[in-house]
Each structure stands twice: as structure tokens, then as C-alpha cells.
Design a protein around this motif. Sequence first.
Motif, short mmCIF file in Angstrom:
data_model
loop_
_atom_site.label_atom_id
_atom_site.label_comp_id
_atom_site.label_asym_id
_atom_site.label_seq_id
_atom_site.Cartn_x
_atom_site.Cartn_y
_atom_site.Cartn_z
N PHE A 155 6.81 2.36 6.44
CA PHE A 155 6.44 1.99 7.81
C PHE A 155 5.20 1.12 7.81
CE2 PHE A 155 4.61 2.55 12.00
CZ PHE A 155 5.72 2.60 12.85
N VAL A 156 4.19 1.53 7.04
CA VAL A 156 2.93 0.78 7.01
C VAL A 156 3.08 -0.51 6.19
CG1 VAL A 156 0.49 0.86 6.42
CG2 VAL A 156 1.61 2.88 7.36
N ILE A 157 3.81 -0.46 5.08
CA ILE A 157 4.02 -1.68 4.30
C ILE A 157 4.73 -2.74 5.14
CG2 ILE A 157 5.42 -2.65 2.43
CD1 ILE A 157 4.61 -0.33 0.69
N PHE A 158 5.71 -2.34 5.93
CA PHE A 158 6.39 -3.29 6.79
C PHE A 158 5.42 -3.89 7.80
CE2 PHE A 158 11.21 -3.51 6.78
CZ PHE A 158 11.29 -3.29 5.41
N ALA A 159 4.50 -3.08 8.29
CA ALA A 159 3.50 -3.61 9.22
C ALA A 159 2.56 -4.59 8.52
CB ALA A 159 2.70 -2.46 9.83
N LEU A 160 2.12 -4.23 7.32
CA LEU A 160 1.17 -5.07 6.59
C LEU A 160 1.79 -6.37 6.11
CD1 LEU A 160 -0.59 -2.33 4.42
CD2 LEU A 160 -1.50 -3.46 6.46
N SER A 161 3.11 -6.40 5.97
CA SER A 161 3.78 -7.61 5.48
C SER A 161 4.43 -8.42 6.60
CB SER A 161 4.84 -7.24 4.44
OG SER A 161 5.82 -6.38 5.00
N MET A 166 -0.26 -7.98 12.53
CA MET A 166 -1.62 -8.28 12.07
C MET A 166 -1.70 -8.15 10.56
SD MET A 166 -3.87 -6.42 15.05
CE MET A 166 -5.41 -7.07 14.40
N ALA A 167 -0.85 -8.89 9.85
CA ALA A 167 -0.83 -8.85 8.39
C ALA A 167 -2.19 -9.27 7.84
CB ALA A 167 0.26 -9.76 7.85
N PRO A 168 -2.70 -8.57 6.82
CA PRO A 168 -4.00 -8.95 6.23
C PRO A 168 -3.94 -10.38 5.69
CG PRO A 168 -3.29 -6.80 5.43
CD PRO A 168 -2.13 -7.39 6.16
N GLY A 169 -5.04 -11.10 5.84
CA GLY A 169 -5.11 -12.46 5.33
C GLY A 169 -6.00 -12.57 4.11
N GLY A 173 -4.01 -8.27 1.30
CA GLY A 173 -2.88 -7.36 1.39
C GLY A 173 -2.84 -6.30 0.30
N PRO A 174 -2.94 -6.68 -0.99
CA PRO A 174 -2.92 -5.68 -2.05
C PRO A 174 -4.02 -4.64 -1.91
CG PRO A 174 -2.56 -7.86 -2.96
CD PRO A 174 -2.94 -8.06 -1.53
N PHE A 175 -5.20 -5.07 -1.50
CA PHE A 175 -6.31 -4.14 -1.33
C PHE A 175 -6.00 -3.10 -0.25
CE2 PHE A 175 -10.24 -3.04 0.99
CZ PHE A 175 -10.96 -2.44 -0.02
N VAL A 176 -5.45 -3.57 0.86
CA VAL A 176 -5.14 -2.65 1.96
C VAL A 176 -3.99 -1.71 1.57
CG1 VAL A 176 -4.46 -2.49 4.38
CG2 VAL A 176 -5.97 -4.33 3.63
N ILE A 177 -3.01 -2.23 0.84
CA ILE A 177 -1.92 -1.37 0.36
C ILE A 177 -2.48 -0.31 -0.59
CG2 ILE A 177 0.17 -1.31 -1.06
CD1 ILE A 177 0.89 -4.04 0.17
N GLY A 178 -3.46 -0.67 -1.40
CA GLY A 178 -4.11 0.31 -2.26
C GLY A 178 -4.77 1.41 -1.45
N LEU A 179 -5.43 1.04 -0.34
CA LEU A 179 -6.02 2.04 0.54
C LEU A 179 -4.95 2.94 1.16
CD1 LEU A 179 -8.79 0.04 2.44
CD2 LEU A 179 -9.07 1.61 0.51
N LEU A 180 -3.79 2.36 1.46
CA LEU A 180 -2.68 3.15 1.98
C LEU A 180 -2.29 4.24 0.99
CD1 LEU A 180 -0.23 3.78 3.81
CD2 LEU A 180 0.94 1.83 2.73
N ILE A 181 -2.21 3.90 -0.29
CA ILE A 181 -1.86 4.88 -1.31
C ILE A 181 -2.93 5.96 -1.43
CG2 ILE A 181 -1.34 5.23 -3.75
CD1 ILE A 181 0.82 3.71 -2.14
N VAL A 182 -4.19 5.56 -1.35
CA VAL A 182 -5.28 6.54 -1.38
C VAL A 182 -5.13 7.51 -0.21
CG1 VAL A 182 -7.77 6.89 -1.19
CG2 VAL A 182 -6.88 5.00 -2.56
#
Length: 265
Positions: A155-161, A166-169, A173-182
Motif C-alpha cells: 500500500f505504501v510502496i504504491f503511494a511512494l511510487s 506525493m512521490a519522493p523526489g 525514494g529508497p531512503f523513505v522505503i527503508g524507513l517504511l521497513i524500519v
Amino acid sequence: MTINRTLAGEMIAEFAGTMVLIVFGVGVVAQVIAAGLGNHDSIAWSWGIGVALGVYVAGRTTGAHLNPAVTLGFAVFRGFEWHKVMPYVVAQTAGAFVGALLIRWNYTEVLSAVDPGHTLKTQLVFSTLPGNGTLPVGQWGALRDQIIGTAVLLFVIFALSDTRNMAPGANMGPFVIGLLIVGIGMALGADAGYAINPARDFGPRLASFLTGYRGAWRDQYGDLYFWVPIVGPLIGGVIGAGLYQVLIASHLPRDEDRDTVKPSD
């Protein structure tokens, strides 16, 4: 020949990215469980760092799925080519297998000293168990957990991509996905060890089995368990991706309308 070479390059990227995330993820669990250095927080952070770095490795080539559940979700809802699904899954699983073998080799002496019989005590270094091997959680509770955890992930990966959202610029993106895993590790790690990735669990589980962990396929109750971190994430990933498409993506402005829609609208 062009198609074959391109697919081969994509598979190499998925292999390398997944291997990187496993080296950091399985490595930190080995350090905590076998060497007694660190704790749950260091595990959560290192898994997140591993995922972020794996995404940076493979991102330009494939978008860095690094997870069969992600690949399946993108095939179902984002037009990812179906003929690439199995090659990606094979590459991801192989990367996880090799990454786990590296950690198994590197921690040979420590694992043998702490757990000479290679039991469930250190099997957790490589693969997950219901309730992390100690809490009163069975297979069905673990399956529920894997469905929920992977649904949150997708759900969140689809939002971030989603560039319409509001996809990260600026390559964030990889940094925010890393925070998602944390975050998932800190919030949803108790019931089943937050595998949320069939390759992440099966590859290291196979590596441990081939290097002395004969009970690798079973849980602490003696039941076959390896299927749970495979089936649960595949189901949960499709559910999470589908929910994003229905609840969020269907209400976003089209590309041609984005410049004319105000936040208050």
C-alpha cells in the motif's frame, strides 16, 4: 537477443539488490542472536538500511522490486510484464540465497560456538518463525500477520511510487522505503518476524538447510512452516496494492489535470 540481454541485466540487478539487503538484514540478526551485540532496534534499522541500499543498487535498472510480492503487485496493477515475473522471482530468491550463504560463512565460528547443533536457537538468523520462536503464535496467526504486514508494505510502496501522488523526489525514494521497513519491523515484528518477502525468507532458509540446519523447514511446534512467509506475502501484497488503487489512486487527478487542481479541491 536484445530482449534476452535486457532481461538478463534486469535479473542481475534484482539479484544484486536482494543480495545486498540480505547481507545487512541477515547479518544484523546473526550479530544480535549469535554474538549478543545489538537488540531489536538495531535489527529493524539494519533491515531498513539494507532495503534502502538494495533499492539504490537496482533502482535505475528495474525499479528495484527485490521482493516477489512487489513484482506480483506491479504485474497485477501497474502493467509490469507478466513474462518477467518468474525471472525476477528467481533472481530475487537467488540473491537472497547467496547473501545468506555469505553471512553463514562469515559467522561460521560464532554460530557453531553458540549453537553447535544448529537448532532453532540460531535458525532465526536466517528465516522467520511464528512468534519469533517464543511467543504463543501459531501458523494461522503468522499467516494473518504476513498478509497484513505485506499489505501495508505494498500500500505504501504504491503511494511512494505514484507520481500523481506525493512521490519522493531527488532520489529520496529508497531512503523513505527503508524507513517504511524500519516502521514495519518496529510495529509488526512480533507475530512472525516481518518477512513480508517470499525471497527474503525462502532463500536464506534454503541456505541454512544446506549448511546444517536440518529443521529449517519447520517451526518450533514441528509443523512445516516455510510456506507461510511465501503464501502470506503474495496474498497480502495483492490486497495492499489493490486497496491503494481503489482507495487512493482512483481519486487522484489525472496527469493533465494536476496543474489545475488546488490542494483545497
